[in-house]
Design a protein around this motif. Sequence first.
Motif, PDB file in Angstrom:
ATOM      1  N   TYR A  20      99.948 161.290 -14.695  1.00  0.00           N
ATOM      2  CA  TYR A  20      99.712 159.843 -14.677  1.00  0.00           C
ATOM      3  C   TYR A  20     100.586 159.116 -15.694  1.00  0.00           C
ATOM      4  O   TYR A  20     101.146 158.054 -15.392  1.00  0.00           O
ATOM      5  N   MET A  21     100.705 159.662 -16.902  1.00  0.00           N
ATOM      6  CA  MET A  21     101.517 158.995 -17.926  1.00  0.00           C
ATOM      7  C   MET A  21     102.985 158.930 -17.502  1.00  0.00           C
ATOM      8  O   MET A  21     103.655 157.922 -17.712  1.00  0.00           O
ATOM      9  N   ALA A  22     103.482 160.003 -16.886  1.00  0.00           N
ATOM     10  CA  ALA A  22     104.879 160.002 -16.438  1.00  0.00           C
ATOM     11  C   ALA A  22     105.092 158.962 -15.342  1.00  0.00           C
ATOM     12  O   ALA A  22     106.095 158.229 -15.349  1.00  0.00           O
ATOM     13  N   ASN A  23     104.154 158.878 -14.405  1.00  0.00           N
ATOM     14  CA  ASN A  23     104.291 157.892 -13.331  1.00  0.00           C
ATOM     15  C   ASN A  23     104.164 156.461 -13.852  1.00  0.00           C
ATOM     16  O   ASN A  23     104.870 155.564 -13.395  1.00  0.00           O
ATOM     17  N   ILE A  24     103.252 156.241 -14.798  1.00  0.00           N
ATOM     18  CA  ILE A  24     103.100 154.905 -15.382  1.00  0.00           C
ATOM     19  C   ILE A  24     104.402 154.497 -16.077  1.00  0.00           C
ATOM     20  O   ILE A  24     104.916 153.396 -15.879  1.00  0.00           O
ATOM     21  N   ASN A  25     104.945 155.402 -16.874  1.00  0.00           N
ATOM     22  CA  ASN A  25     106.199 155.096 -17.581  1.00  0.00           C
ATOM     23  C   ASN A  25     107.356 154.899 -16.612  1.00  0.00           C
ATOM     24  O   ASN A  25     108.217 154.040 -16.826  1.00  0.00           O
ATOM     25  N   LEU A  26     107.391 155.680 -15.550  1.00  0.00           N
ATOM     26  CA  LEU A  26     108.451 155.543 -14.552  1.00  0.00           C
ATOM     27  C   LEU A  26     108.369 154.189 -13.864  1.00  0.00           C
ATOM     28  O   LEU A  26     109.386 153.503 -13.685  1.00  0.00           O
ATOM     29  N   GLU A  27     107.167 153.794 -13.485  1.00  0.00           N
ATOM     30  CA  GLU A  27     107.001 152.497 -12.811  1.00  0.00           C
ATOM     31  C   GLU A  27     107.371 151.341 -13.743  1.00  0.00           C
ATOM     32  O   GLU A  27     108.004 150.380 -13.319  1.00  0.00           O
TER      33      GLU A  27
END
Length: 194
Positions: free
Chosen positions: A108-115
């Motif tokens: 989730y943290m990786a996807n949040i940062n990516l977005e």
Amino acid sequence: MPKNVRELFENDQNKDVKRMPAGHEARFLRKLEQELPIEKRGAMPNAHNKGFRFMQIAASIVVLLGLTFGAFQFFQKPEAVNDTPNTTVAIKSLGDVSPGLKKVEDYYMANINLELANVKLTPENKALFDSYIVRLEELNKEYLRLSEELTEMGPSEPTVNALIDNLKLRLNLLYRFKDQLKELKTYPDEANIT
């Protein structure tokens, strides 16, 4: 041929070997003493050695001080932890509870940062972006509060589920933001077509 080598060897032994004249060493030592007396020979290296010896002593002291400071820093006991409000405690995260939850949190943290990294900020979407950032900050504060609760109370199913739901909510919020950005981009185009 073998005879020639033998003859050469025998002839070579018969030759007069030149030796140093008798008393040569004594004359050399006398001349050396005249040019450089023992006191003078001894005085030069000692004058040089005194300066060099001083540098050796100074370097030894510097090295000793450095080692003492390093040992002091290495063996110094950490300060006692007291229960004052200024004490900082390492806050646990989902990754501290179990490896499986660490994978979920990292996902989730990786996807949040990516977005967030993929958002192109323009003057048209700045107000919308700011409103989403305010909401994300509120969710981040809530996540930190839940992490503190996890640290203080220990892992419990409601706390872990709340942390995961917080991450899901943040990611869904970013997906809604991207959808609204797409609508903003297509809306003016559709208005120009009709």
